[in-house]
Design a protein around this motif. Sequence first.
Motif, PDB file in Angstrom:
ATOM      1  N   ARG A 194      24.308  19.719 -26.854  1.00 48.82           N
ATOM      2  CA  ARG A 194      24.777  20.248 -25.709  1.00 48.82           C
ATOM      3  C   ARG A 194      26.250  20.332 -25.723  1.00 48.82           C
ATOM      4  N   VAL A 195      26.966  20.318 -26.688  1.00 46.48           N
ATOM      5  CA  VAL A 195      28.363  20.186 -26.834  1.00 46.48           C
ATOM      6  C   VAL A 195      29.033  21.579 -27.331  1.00 46.48           C
ATOM      7  N   ASP A 196      29.751  22.131 -26.652  1.00 49.48           N
ATOM      8  CA  ASP A 196      30.159  23.627 -26.746  1.00 49.48           C
ATOM      9  C   ASP A 196      31.403  23.352 -27.884  1.00 49.48           C
ATOM     10  N   HIS A 197      32.343  22.547 -27.704  1.00 49.09           N
ATOM     11  CA  HIS A 197      33.447  22.251 -28.415  1.00 49.09           C
ATOM     12  C   HIS A 197      34.119  20.986 -28.095  1.00 49.09           C
ATOM     13  N   VAL A 198      34.887  20.488 -29.122  1.00 50.54           N
ATOM     14  CA  VAL A 198      35.528  19.346 -28.866  1.00 50.54           C
ATOM     15  C   VAL A 198      37.125  19.643 -28.843  1.00 50.54           C
ATOM     16  N   GLY A 199      37.776  19.139 -28.028  1.00 53.33           N
ATOM     17  CA  GLY A 199      39.110  19.457 -28.029  1.00 53.33           C
ATOM     18  C   GLY A 199      40.177  18.028 -28.383  1.00 53.33           C
ATOM     19  N   VAL A 200      41.129  18.191 -29.231  1.00 48.73           N
ATOM     20  CA  VAL A 200      42.077  16.983 -29.636  1.00 48.73           C
ATOM     21  C   VAL A 200      43.275  17.281 -29.235  1.00 48.73           C
ATOM     22  N   ARG A 201      44.223  16.788 -28.492  1.00 54.92           N
ATOM     23  CA  ARG A 201      45.504  16.957 -28.246  1.00 54.92           C
ATOM     24  C   ARG A 201      46.309  15.930 -29.085  1.00 54.92           C
ATOM     25  N   GLY A 202      45.682  14.682 -29.478  1.00 55.38           N
ATOM     26  CA  GLY A 202      46.764  13.829 -30.346  1.00 55.38           C
ATOM     27  C   GLY A 202      45.624  12.490 -30.534  1.00 55.38           C
ATOM     28  N   ILE A 203      46.212  11.667 -30.956  1.00 56.66           N
ATOM     29  CA  ILE A 203      45.475  10.228 -30.954  1.00 56.66           C
ATOM     30  C   ILE A 203      44.843   9.815 -29.742  1.00 56.66           C
ATOM     31  N   ASP A 204      43.933   9.477 -29.734  1.00 53.44           N
ATOM     32  CA  ASP A 204      43.153   8.555 -28.419  1.00 53.44           C
ATOM     33  C   ASP A 204      43.056  10.025 -27.389  1.00 53.44           C
ATOM     34  N   GLN A 205      43.014  11.020 -27.865  1.00 51.12           N
ATOM     35  CA  GLN A 205      43.003  11.985 -26.730  1.00 51.12           C
ATOM     36  C   GLN A 205      42.107  13.140 -27.230  1.00 51.12           C
ATOM     37  N   VAL A 206      40.673  12.550 -27.323  1.00 50.17           N
ATOM     38  CA  VAL A 206      39.497  13.593 -27.608  1.00 50.17           C
ATOM     39  C   VAL A 206      38.816  13.982 -26.304  1.00 50.17           C
ATOM     40  N   THR A 207      38.522  15.323 -26.192  1.00 50.70           N
ATOM     41  CA  THR A 207      37.675  15.659 -24.975  1.00 50.70           C
ATOM     42  C   THR A 207      36.338  16.585 -25.447  1.00 50.70           C
ATOM     43  N   LEU A 208      35.465  16.316 -24.817  1.00 49.00           N
ATOM     44  CA  LEU A 208      34.041  17.158 -25.195  1.00 49.00           C
ATOM     45  C   LEU A 208      34.112  18.134 -24.004  1.00 49.00           C
ATOM     46  N   THR A 209      33.813  19.309 -24.446  1.00 48.92           N
ATOM     47  CA  THR A 209      33.575  20.642 -23.198  1.00 48.92           C
ATOM     48  C   THR A 209      32.017  20.960 -23.601  1.00 48.92           C
ATOM     49  N   MET A 210      31.099  20.509 -22.681  1.00 54.35           N
ATOM     50  CA  MET A 210      29.732  20.725 -22.476  1.00 54.35           C
ATOM     51  C   MET A 210      29.534  22.032 -22.532  1.00 54.35           C
ATOM     52  N   ARG A 211      28.215  22.502 -22.918  1.00 54.58           N
ATOM     53  CA  ARG A 211      27.641  24.000 -22.702  1.00 54.58           C
ATOM     54  C   ARG A 211      27.589  24.376 -21.119  1.00 54.58           C
ATOM     55  N   SER A 212      27.455  23.538 -20.486  1.00 57.42           N
ATOM     56  CA  SER A 212      27.415  23.574 -19.007  1.00 57.42           C
ATOM     57  C   SER A 212      28.644  24.010 -18.331  1.00 57.42           C
ATOM     58  N   GLY A 213      29.770  23.561 -19.048  1.00 61.13           N
ATOM     59  CA  GLY A 213      31.050  23.826 -18.511  1.00 61.13           C
ATOM     60  C   GLY A 213      31.949  22.412 -18.059  1.00 61.13           C
ATOM     61  N   ALA A 214      31.012  21.546 -18.101  1.00 54.98           N
ATOM     62  CA  ALA A 214      31.588  20.202 -17.588  1.00 54.98           C
ATOM     63  C   ALA A 214      32.520  19.640 -18.901  1.00 54.98           C
ATOM     64  N   THR A 215      33.337  18.611 -18.432  1.00 57.51           N
ATOM     65  CA  THR A 215      34.259  18.215 -19.394  1.00 57.51           C
ATOM     66  C   THR A 215      34.081  16.818 -19.454  1.00 57.51           C
ATOM     67  N   VAL A 216      34.059  16.268 -20.770  1.00 56.67           N
ATOM     68  CA  VAL A 216      34.021  14.872 -20.924  1.00 56.67           C
ATOM     69  C   VAL A 216      35.290  13.991 -21.590  1.00 56.67           C
ATOM     70  N   LEU A 217      35.929  13.243 -20.958  1.00 53.25           N
ATOM     71  CA  LEU A 217      36.979  12.417 -21.379  1.00 53.25           C
ATOM     72  C   LEU A 217      36.531  11.286 -22.178  1.00 53.25           C
ATOM     73  N   TRP A 218      36.719  11.699 -23.484  1.00 56.44           N
ATOM     74  CA  TRP A 218      36.049  10.510 -24.319  1.00 56.44           C
ATOM     75  C   TRP A 218      37.325   9.465 -24.971  1.00 56.44           C
ATOM     76  N   GLY A 219      38.434  10.072 -24.956  1.00 58.35           N
ATOM     77  CA  GLY A 219      39.742   8.888 -25.330  1.00 58.35           C
ATOM     78  C   GLY A 219      39.705   8.884 -26.869  1.00 58.35           C
ATOM     79  N   SER A 220      39.403   7.620 -27.321  1.00 55.20           N
ATOM     80  CA  SER A 220      39.585   7.341 -28.586  1.00 55.20           C
ATOM     81  C   SER A 220      38.116   7.265 -29.293  1.00 55.20           C
ATOM     82  N   ASP A 221      38.203   7.177 -30.713  1.00 60.03           N
ATOM     83  CA  ASP A 221      36.646   6.997 -31.223  1.00 60.03           C
ATOM     84  C   ASP A 221      35.985   5.726 -31.247  1.00 60.03           C
TER      85      ASP A 221
END
Length: 254
Positions: A194-221
Amino acid sequence: MITLPRNPLKGSERRDPADRSRRRFARRQWLRRWLVWRYVIGSVLLVVLSVVGVWLVFISSTLTVKHVDVQGSSLLSQQQVLAAAGVPDGAHLVELDLGAIRARVAGLAPVKHVDVSRDWPDGVLIRITERHPVAVVEIAGRFQAMDSDGVLFRTYARPPAGMPRVLSTATVSSDALAEAARVIGSLPSGLAARVDHVGVRGIDQVTLTMRSGATVLWGSDAQSVLKAEVLVKLLGHPARTYDVSVPGQPVTSG
C-alpha cells in the motif's frame, strides 16, 4: 662306542666370560656412536629440508600465481573483479598481501563481503557476496539500487516493478538511507503493497506516502514493527496524515 653327554653346554655358555664382556662393551659403544650420529644426521636433514623449503616457496616458480578464480559475482564481471584485485601474475603466493587485495575488491560498490585466500599450489581464490537490492532510490531523476545497509550500488534505467521506491536528495547521508532501508525491511508485505514511496530527508526523518495519497510520519527506525502494527489499525480510519513516530501516542489529521 663313545656316548655323548646328555646335557651338553650351549654355545653361549661355552664362551669365555671375557669374550662375552667384550661383546657387550662393543654393543654399548656402537649404540653410543649411533645416538650421536642420529642427532647429526637429523640436523643435516633438517637443514636440507629448510633450504629446499625456502627455495620452493621464495625462489622457485612452482608456488607462484598462475591463475585467479572468482566466485559469487553476477553484477560484476570477472574482468572487473580481477582488475580491482590487481593480483600480480607470477608473484610468490606466500608473499601476497591478501588484506590489500581484499580491500581493493571490497571497494567495488556491488560487493558486500569478500574473502581472498591462497589456492595452493599456484592460484588465488576470490569469493564475493554481492549486495541485494531492497529498494530503488530516486535522486535527481536517477534510479539507484539500495541494499539493506543503505548502500547505493548500481543504476537502473527504469525502476524494477514492485520494488519499493525511496525519494531523497544527493545531500542525504548514507546513515539516513540505511535507516530508510531498515524501515522498508520492517514493513509486512500487506502494508508494503500500500506504500507508493518512502521519503527520507535525514536521520530520523522518514515518511511514507501511501498509494491513497496519505502521508505517514514515521520518524526513526526505532520500534518499526510496533509502528507498522499501529499504522495498519489507523488506516481503517481515513485521514490525510498519520503520525506514528511515537507509536504509543499516534496522531491523525485531515
